[in-house]
Write a protein that holds these residues in place. Structure first.
Motif, PDB file in Angstrom:
ATOM      1  N   TYR A 179      56.161  36.635 102.540  1.00  0.00           N
ATOM      2  CA  TYR A 179      56.734  37.660 103.416  1.00  0.00           C
ATOM      3  C   TYR A 179      57.157  38.907 102.649  1.00  0.00           C
ATOM      4  N   LEU A 180      56.796  40.058 103.212  1.00  0.00           N
ATOM      5  CA  LEU A 180      57.203  41.355 102.677  1.00  0.00           C
ATOM      6  C   LEU A 180      57.909  42.172 103.761  1.00  0.00           C
ATOM      7  N   VAL A 181      58.745  41.498 104.539  1.00  0.00           N
ATOM      8  CA  VAL A 181      59.465  42.157 105.633  1.00  0.00           C
ATOM      9  C   VAL A 181      60.676  42.898 105.083  1.00  0.00           C
ATOM     10  N   PRO A 182      61.250  43.833 105.861  1.00  0.00           N
ATOM     11  CA  PRO A 182      62.490  44.491 105.440  1.00  0.00           C
ATOM     12  C   PRO A 182      63.609  43.462 105.273  1.00  0.00           C
ATOM     13  N   PRO A 183      64.548  43.705 104.351  1.00  0.00           N
ATOM     14  CA  PRO A 183      65.668  42.778 104.145  1.00  0.00           C
ATOM     15  C   PRO A 183      66.525  42.584 105.395  1.00  0.00           C
ATOM     16  N   SER A 184      66.465  43.561 106.317  1.00  0.00           N
ATOM     17  CA  SER A 184      67.305  43.513 107.516  1.00  0.00           C
ATOM     18  C   SER A 184      66.706  42.702 108.652  1.00  0.00           C
ATOM     19  N   TRP A 185      65.577  42.047 108.412  1.00  0.00           N
ATOM     20  CA  TRP A 185      64.917  41.314 109.504  1.00  0.00           C
ATOM     21  C   TRP A 185      65.839  40.223 110.043  1.00  0.00           C
ATOM     22  N   PRO A 213      61.338  35.234 109.145  1.00  0.00           N
ATOM     23  CA  PRO A 213      60.759  35.825 107.932  1.00  0.00           C
ATOM     24  C   PRO A 213      61.852  36.383 107.016  1.00  0.00           C
ATOM     25  N   VAL A 214      61.742  36.093 105.743  1.00  0.00           N
ATOM     26  CA  VAL A 214      62.692  36.589 104.743  1.00  0.00           C
ATOM     27  C   VAL A 214      61.895  37.219 103.613  1.00  0.00           C
ATOM     28  N   GLN A 215      62.277  38.418 103.237  1.00  0.00           N
ATOM     29  CA  GLN A 215      61.551  39.128 102.190  1.00  0.00           C
ATOM     30  C   GLN A 215      61.471  38.292 100.907  1.00  0.00           C
ATOM     31  N   ASN A 216      60.282  38.243 100.326  1.00  0.00           N
ATOM     32  CA  ASN A 216      60.032  37.573  99.044  1.00  0.00           C
ATOM     33  C   ASN A 216      60.055  36.047  99.138  1.00  0.00           C
ATOM     34  N   SER A 217      60.124  35.496 100.348  1.00  0.00           N
ATOM     35  CA  SER A 217      60.045  34.038 100.488  1.00  0.00           C
ATOM     36  C   SER A 217      58.591  33.623 100.648  1.00  0.00           C
ATOM     37  N   PHE A 218      58.304  32.418 100.200  1.00  0.00           N
ATOM     38  CA  PHE A 218      56.940  31.897 100.232  1.00  0.00           C
ATOM     39  C   PHE A 218      56.956  30.576 100.995  1.00  0.00           C
ATOM     40  N   VAL A 219      56.177  30.506 102.073  1.00  0.00           N
ATOM     41  CA  VAL A 219      56.127  29.320 102.927  1.00  0.00           C
ATOM     42  C   VAL A 219      54.731  28.715 102.826  1.00  0.00           C
ATOM     43  N   PHE A 220      54.665  27.392 102.703  1.00  0.00           N
ATOM     44  CA  PHE A 220      53.358  26.741 102.780  1.00  0.00           C
ATOM     45  C   PHE A 220      53.481  25.432 103.555  1.00  0.00           C
ATOM     46  N   PHE A 221      52.375  25.011 104.153  1.00  0.00           N
ATOM     47  CA  PHE A 221      52.358  23.746 104.882  1.00  0.00           C
ATOM     48  C   PHE A 221      50.958  23.149 104.836  1.00  0.00           C
TER      49      PHE A 221
END
Length: 507
Positions: A179-185, A213-221
């Motif tokens: 995720y590259l969303v804004p920190p304010s998401w 979504p959180v900036q700089n977090s990486f999700v996998f499944f």
């Protein structure tokens, strides 16, 4: 019916980015990849089914792993240096994007091939994902992954959405999102990764997990027959949900056959009084000259819209009564990987609505539709040019023309999807949709019915809801249909949705 850039950046900004791109970029990845003890603990939880305090969750603060509703894992910070993340976002936003829009999704995807791009920050991230992350996932999950990795950039803006699906295709084994969303998401902005539980048929049932979504977090499944998920519609006009996502590939595994639904029970033509039939229909459609003109158009185009189909007083009462049906009597029609709208039990509708259903399914309606379309929907109808299709239908379904009807309600979040196990598309049919309570409806709200040829994305036909119109479309076995997702724009309208009575007629 109808047959079917980004803004420039200030020069100073562009120059600064170009000079930045020329310099060597440095990426510090999460230390979890070098922590053998943490790796073993997560592996014990994931692979060896070690339970921690009778929980299906494992949470160290840096890594959260969960087995329900299907295995997924969240790494809270993939990259340690914030400057890299900011520069990466700038680089991604400078890419060219193209809109992707079909039954399943609406969003913008990067046109640049992220597998081969030489842009420094994307290249550095790619190396981390292809190597450090891939190797770590293999150790954590025990899944052997090949060196094939798909990676692209997705941009979701207001009303963009990705509906329910399982990601299963060929040899995909693990899906990922960075995720590259804004920190304010926040939650109210939408865009959550939503995961579904399963019903008794192995179909998605309901949303049981939401990941904001959180900036700089990486999700996998892990991609499995149970990994049904979706990206919630974006509800904010002020933010963009930017992500880099894709799949790790590996040896194919055997999958159970998909569940195949049975067709609704067919209804034979109903006998009603002649006066009753005439009390419903607009008299212009009983005129032989008008009928001949309609038939000529339909035979040529395989579709037509009959405006003001019902007599005005009948239609207005229909709108009033359907609108006043208690919410508790409308039930959701799924499963969400195929459809999401409301239906009402026909045995519980008001008497006026029941009479309208009888009119639509009446012997006289079968005769009228035969006259308007040239199809063999009644024994009194002339033999049509579609005799070959008729014979094939009869082999699969029976010898007598029939139909099946639904009373549906469409609102924010409603849609239908094209799917491989759709039994209805195996038969040629006449789709008839009577639109109710959709005054001033705009295509930008969604809710339009699209027809496409199998294997093609381009629309053959798009039908937009129009009040008191009967849309007739002949559909052969090579034609698919879906109703576009109704988006958040409809919430600002008077009706916030519409209703219809849909009837599928078989020769």
């Amino acid at each position: 019916m109808s047959s079917k850039r980004k803004s420039a950046k200030p020069e100073a900004d562009v120059k600064s980015k170009k000079s930045k791109n020329k310099s060597k970029c440095h990426i510090d990845v999460n230390k979890i990849f070098d922590d053998e003890q943490a790796l073993q603990r997560i592996r014990n939880f994931v692979v060896f089914q070690e339970r921690r305090k009778n929980s299906d969750n494992y949470d160290t603060g840096v890594v959260q792993a969960c087995k329900s509703p299907f295995f997924h894992c969240v790494l809270s910070k993939l990259v340690q240096n914030e400057n890299f993340v900011e520069s990466l976002m700038d680089e991604v936003l400078d890419l060219n994007f193209v809109e992707k829009n079909n039954d399943l999704y609406k969003f913008h995807q990067s046109t640049e091939d992220l597998k081969t791009t030489k842009l420094p920050y994307i290249s550095a991230l790619r190396e981390v994902i292809y190597n450090d992350v891939r190797e770590w996932i293999m150790k954590v999950t025990g899944i052997e992954l090949t060196t094939q990795v798909d990676m692209s950039c997705a941009m979701y803006r207001y009303t963009d959405v990705l509906s329910c699906h399982d990601d299963e295709l060929d040899d995909r084994r693990v899906a990922f999102i960075y995720y590259l969303v804004p920190p304010s998401w926040k939650e109210d902005d939408g865009g959550r990764l939503q995961m579904f539980s399963l019903d008794e048929n192995g179909e998605p049932k309901e949303i049981v997990k939401n990941l904001i979504p959180v900036q700089n977090s990486f999700v996998f499944f892990e991609v499995t027959p149970a990994s049904f998920h979706q990206v919630e519609e974006i509800l904010t006009e002020d933010k963009t949900r930017l992500s880099i996502s894709g799949w790790f590939h590996g040896p194919r595994v055997d999958r159970p056959p998909p569940y195949v639904e049975t067709l609704p029970a067919p209804c034979l033509p109903i006998s009603i009084e002649e006066d009753e039939f005439y009390s419903w229909i607009n008299p212009q459609y009983l005129d032989t000259v008008t009928q001949a003109s309609i038939k000529e158009t339909f035979v040529e185009e395989s579709q037509i819209e009959l405006s003001n189909f019902l007599q005005e007083n009948k239609y207005e009462e229909l709108v009033s009564l359907l609108s006043s049906i208690d919410k508790s009597k409308w039930s959701n029609k799924g499963p969400p990987n195929k459809r999401n709208y409301l239906v009402v039990d026909q045995s519980e509708v008001p008497d006026h609505v029941r009479k309208c259903l009888n009119f639509i399914q009446s012997d006289a309606m079968f005769v009228l539709l035969s006259s308007l379309t040239g199809l063999k929907l009644h024994e009194l109808a002339e033999v049509s040019d579609s005799e070959g299709d008729e014979e094939e239908n009869q082999k699969q379904r029976g010898d007598t023309p029939c139909c099946h009807c639904e009373v549906r309600k469409w609102q924010h979040g409603s849609y239908t999807l094209v799917h491989d196990t759709d039994t209805e598309t195996k038969l040629c049919a006449l789709d008839a949709v009577l639109y109710i309570g959709c005054e001033d409806w705009q295509p930008e709200y969604g809710g339009t019915t699209s027809y496409i040829a199998k294997g093609e994305d381009e629309e053959l036909l798009s039908v937009c809801p129009s009040p008191n119109s009967l849309a007739l479309v002949y559909r052969d076995t090579e034609t698919l249909k879906f109703v576009k997702h109704i988006n958040a724009r409809v919430k600002d309208t008077q009706h916030q949705g519409f209703m219809d009575i849909t009837c599928v007629y078989y020769e």
